[in-house]
Design a protein around this motif. Structure first.
Motif, PDB file in Angstrom:
ATOM      1  N   ALA A  20      16.149  13.766 -27.567  1.00  0.00           N
ATOM      2  CA  ALA A  20      15.170  12.940 -28.246  1.00  0.00           C
ATOM      3  C   ALA A  20      15.844  12.001 -29.240  1.00  0.00           C
ATOM      4  O   ALA A  20      15.396  10.896 -29.454  1.00  0.00           O
ATOM      5  CB  ALA A  20      14.158  13.822 -28.970  1.00  0.00           C
ATOM      6  N   ASP A  21      16.920  12.440 -29.821  1.00  0.00           N
ATOM      7  CA  ASP A  21      17.483  11.690 -30.932  1.00  0.00           C
ATOM      8  C   ASP A  21      18.664  10.813 -30.569  1.00  0.00           C
ATOM      9  O   ASP A  21      18.991   9.886 -31.280  1.00  0.00           O
ATOM     10  CB  ASP A  21      17.908  12.661 -32.041  1.00  0.00           C
ATOM     11  N   ASP A  67       2.024  23.945 -31.818  1.00  0.00           N
ATOM     12  CA  ASP A  67       3.409  23.846 -32.299  1.00  0.00           C
ATOM     13  C   ASP A  67       3.731  22.432 -32.760  1.00  0.00           C
ATOM     14  O   ASP A  67       4.344  22.224 -33.800  1.00  0.00           O
ATOM     15  CB  ASP A  67       4.390  24.244 -31.189  1.00  0.00           C
ATOM     16  N   TRP A  68       3.307  21.512 -31.967  1.00  0.00           N
ATOM     17  CA  TRP A  68       3.535  20.119 -32.317  1.00  0.00           C
ATOM     18  C   TRP A  68       2.826  19.804 -33.638  1.00  0.00           C
ATOM     19  O   TRP A  68       3.385  19.142 -34.530  1.00  0.00           O
ATOM     20  CB  TRP A  68       3.030  19.243 -31.175  1.00  0.00           C
ATOM     21  N   ALA A  69       1.603  20.295 -33.738  1.00  0.00           N
ATOM     22  CA  ALA A  69       0.832  20.069 -34.958  1.00  0.00           C
ATOM     23  C   ALA A  69       1.567  20.635 -36.178  1.00  0.00           C
ATOM     24  O   ALA A  69       1.650  19.997 -37.227  1.00  0.00           O
ATOM     25  CB  ALA A  69      -0.550  20.703 -34.826  1.00  0.00           C
ATOM     26  N   ARG A  84       1.464   9.063 -34.173  1.00  0.00           N
ATOM     27  CA  ARG A  84       1.531   7.827 -33.406  1.00  0.00           C
ATOM     28  C   ARG A  84       2.989   7.523 -33.029  1.00  0.00           C
ATOM     29  O   ARG A  84       3.302   7.187 -31.899  1.00  0.00           O
ATOM     30  CB  ARG A  84       0.941   6.689 -34.233  1.00  0.00           C
ATOM     31  N   ASP A  85       3.868   7.639 -34.021  1.00  0.00           N
ATOM     32  CA  ASP A  85       5.279   7.337 -33.759  1.00  0.00           C
ATOM     33  C   ASP A  85       5.886   8.347 -32.805  1.00  0.00           C
ATOM     34  O   ASP A  85       6.590   8.001 -31.857  1.00  0.00           O
ATOM     35  CB  ASP A  85       6.082   7.351 -35.067  1.00  0.00           C
ATOM     36  N   GLU A  86       5.601   9.607 -33.105  1.00  0.00           N
ATOM     37  CA  GLU A  86       6.250  10.663 -32.338  1.00  0.00           C
ATOM     38  C   GLU A  86       5.739  10.711 -30.903  1.00  0.00           C
ATOM     39  O   GLU A  86       6.459  11.096 -29.996  1.00  0.00           O
ATOM     40  CB  GLU A  86       6.029  12.014 -33.012  1.00  0.00           C
ATOM     41  N   ALA A  87       4.500  10.313 -30.744  1.00  0.00           N
ATOM     42  CA  ALA A  87       3.929  10.358 -29.402  1.00  0.00           C
ATOM     43  C   ALA A  87       4.760   9.498 -28.460  1.00  0.00           C
ATOM     44  O   ALA A  87       4.990   9.870 -27.313  1.00  0.00           O
ATOM     45  CB  ALA A  87       2.488   9.872 -29.434  1.00  0.00           C
TER      46      ALA A  87
END
Lengths: 357, 173
Positions: A128-129, B28-30, B63-66
């Motif tokens: 991811a990074d 988990d994501w949350a 939003r960014d991580e999505a």
């Protein structure tokens, strides 16, 4: 007065209108059957929405290592990673050292599962990074077929964790805004136990940045960060002791004598919790040692077959090559201990002794 | 803000995680997003309206991580798939009906426009109209309309599915 629009009705029912507006709305509704119907409908929509959204809290959440008592396990585990992170940040800022240590006592079976998750997470984060994952991580990921707890967490719908959680936190929304601080829900639910290692690493990264910031601020003579966070960390040494139920004979002395104010050398218990995992009782304690955060897991031993033992040993060697040095040892009963941190092995050995092993 | 981080965490972590879980469908994501949000709060010199700030930051992180996470999550899904195939999974007590309820709720939430969905989920966590307006950059006067629209649509889509299920059940029996 003209009819209330739907937005105004919802705002009224949500208590978002000013007193004057609310009085006007109420008076109108009392004399207007059209709006009275609309209000009744809006009430229904509000209640139904809440009910529907509650169903969303039952997200799939399953791990292969599980067994009976999954819900209890989750409730217990839930507070953990987040607290650890916050605690890690505090501890690291206080200590000025970027070493987060994970000391866990693991039976081979669990150890295998737990450790097996690390390389894959490493790979995943690397992917991811950055475009080029470290070769070690890639190698390990390839060699691992063991379950990945986090990834598996969405296989099957869960028990009423969400509902319970909801019941917990329903207090918050219903409290007037100003009073929310006083009505904080005690805990939150998760089952991110297996994310522990990864969390620690990420915490360290963040904490390192935090520490740099704190240092910068200190240099400018306006450091609110270090002092306040140190105070929080000290406070934590007091709070959790109430939950410290059964001191383990070989564990270091804990208590007021361990010192709350000065950066004492003796291990201090910050937190202790118990849980069931895979049908076994697990006791987890967090100590502060020389300003370093130590996580100490103790699992009731179970018989482990030799294959698992060997596999576990292989994994142990593999992840020693990962970012954080790790030392491991096994006592006469076959219980395995793990001490991990970004410091030197010598330091880890010293911490091991400080912890009475 | 720093001395408040623990209080912030205790006060807002539960609603924030639930908000994010409902938004993401992934506990988990949350949790991760919530943690990152609190860590950002720690770095913040001053926060005027903490709840609006926390929910806004969490929303932006999602939003960014999505975007960033799409690839990583595909990888995880693959691993989860493999694990399901390999090992016995923990069977939690769950009924078919409850799983269906959850799926219908998810579809109903997904049917909302993003802004309506976020406003509704924030309101469910007790945010005031002013806080929602601040977090989502709306005018406070439009929050009631946004919420009424979101609730109506949510219930309509959900009930439509219920009727479809009832018809299916009826037809099957």
């Amino acid at each position: 007065m003209q009819h209330l629009d739907e937005g105004a009705i919802h705002a009224w029912l949500d208590g978002a209108l000013s007193i004057e507006e609310a009085v006007r709305a109420e008076a109108h509704v009392a004399s207007c059957s059209v709006c009275a119907d609309a209000v009744a409908e809006a009430r229904g929509l509000i209640a139904a929405s809440t009910r529907i959204l509650t169903a969303l809290d039952q997200v799939p959440n399953v791990r292969a290592a599980g067994g009976a008592g999954g819900a209890a396990k989750r409730r217990f585990l839930s507070t953990w990673p987040v607290r650890e992170r916050i605690a890690a940040v505090m501890a690291l800022v206080v200590a000025g050292g970027a070493l987060a240590v994970v000391l866990s006592r693991e039976t081979p079976q669990i150890a295998q599962l737990d450790r097996a998750s690390e390389p894959v997470r490493t790979l995943e984060l690397a992917a991811a990074d950055s475009p080029a994952p470290p070769p070690v991580a890639a190698e390990e990921a390839k060699s691992e077929t063991a379950p990945v707890p986090r990834a598996s967490a969405r296989a099957v719908p869960t028990s009423p964790t969400g509902a319970r959680d909801l019941a917990n936190a329903r207090e918050v929304p219903s409290v007037p805004q100003g009073a929310v601080g006083a009505a904080a829900p005690a805990t939150v639910t998760t089952d991110a136990y297996a994310m522990r290692t990864d969390d620690s690493l990420r915490s360290v990264t963040v904490a390192t940045a935090q520490r740099a910031e704190a240092r910068d601020l200190s240099a400018e003579g306006k450091s609110p960060v270090a002092g306040k966070v140190a105070a929080m960390a000290r406070q934590r040494t007091v709070e959790p002791q109430a939950r410290y139920v059964e001191p383990r004979p070989s564990a270091p002395a804990v208590g007021a004598a361990a010192g709350a104010a000065a950066p004492s050398q003796g291990p201090r218990l910050l937190q202790e919790e118990k849980m069931m995992e895979g049908g076994r009782e697990v006791r987890r304690r967090i100590y502060m040692v020389e300003g370093i955060l130590v996580t100490f897991d103790e699992r009731a031993p179970v018989a482990a077959n030799e294959a698992e033992r060997a596999a576990s040993a292989n994994v142990a060697r593999a992840d020693t090559a990962a970012a954080s040095p790790t030392i491991r040892w096994t006592d006469a009963s076959g219980t395995e201990f793990t001490l991990t941190g970004p410091g030197t092995r010598e330091r880890l050995e010293r911490i091991k002794k400080l912890l009475g092993y | 803000v720093t001395d408040d981080v623990e209080r912030l965490f205790r006060t807002y972590n539960a609603p924030l995680v639930r908000y994010l879980t409902r938004r993401l469908g992934d506990r988990d994501w949350a949790e991760e997003v919530a943690q990152e949000t609190f860590l950002r709060a720690l770095r913040q010199d001053r926060i005027d309206n903490e709840r609006a700030w926390l929910f806004a930051v969490a929303t932006n992180l999602v939003r960014d991580e999505a975007r960033k996470d799409a690839r990583r999550r595909r990888h995880l899904a693959l691993l989860a798939e493999r694990e399901r195939a390999e090992g016995p999974a923990e069977q939690e007590p769950t009924s078919l009906e409850r799983a269906q309820d959850a799926a219908m709720a998810r579809r109903a939430v997904d049917a909302l426009a993003e802004r309506d969905r976020l406003a509704l989920l924030m309101r469910e966590e007790g945010l005031s109209y002013e806080e929602i307006a601040e977090a989502l950059d709306l005018s406070p006067g439009s929050v009631g309309t946004t919420l009424s629209r979101a609730r109506r649509r949510l219930v309509e889509v959900y009930e439509e599915q219920q009727r479809a299920r009832a018809r299916g059940t009826h037809a099957a029996s």
